[in-house]
Design a protein around this motif. Sequence first.
Motif: not given
Length: 202
Positions: A4, A32, A38-39, A43-44, A48, A53, A55, A62, A64
């Motif tokens: 992402y 994103v 969006e971050t 869900d995001y 993270n 960003v 990710t 997952t 970051w």
Amino acid sequence: MKLYLTEGSPACKKVLATVRAVDAKDIESIPVSPLTGETHTEDYLRMNGNGKVPTLVDGELTLWESNAIMQYLADKFGGDAIFPKDPVTRADIVRWQFWEANHYNQAANAILSETTFKQLLGIEGGPNEAILQSATKDFHRFAKVLDDHLTDRAFLVGETVTLADFSVAMFTPFVTADETTVPVKDYAALTRWYGAMREYVH
């Protein structure tokens, strides 16, 4: 594997430099935007919690923090050239990654944020002079360290480019422009190195 990213983000640029260096073709890049929220969707944030960003999602992992992602990708795809397994060399690379995150690029980011990024993001008001003066003082302090180190070498660690260079050079597209507010041109070796890093971080 999903990555992402935000277009133009310096932290994402150094990760993408790593992706290209290890020829990681099976990564799906998902754009994103922090500007559209969006971050910070549920869900995001589950991936993270920092809402930042990049990710990386690889199966059950997952991850970051850009420097951690870079190290993982180098190990995952056999990037021994940019992140050698020799413990002395690897420690040297990681040292520079910590240094950029905590000192050098913090100062550069503060300068760019006040003089460039605010305008790009449409934030009203001019630069905060107190922040700008403090950041510029810090930048000169750490730029001298980097310039001295690069005086007689082409790269930060060893004879070839490594993750150390990608990390420290994350602002290359901004500081190698015709006009820049980050005073890198005060340092000959640093200016030369940034010019060379345009091949990798763009």
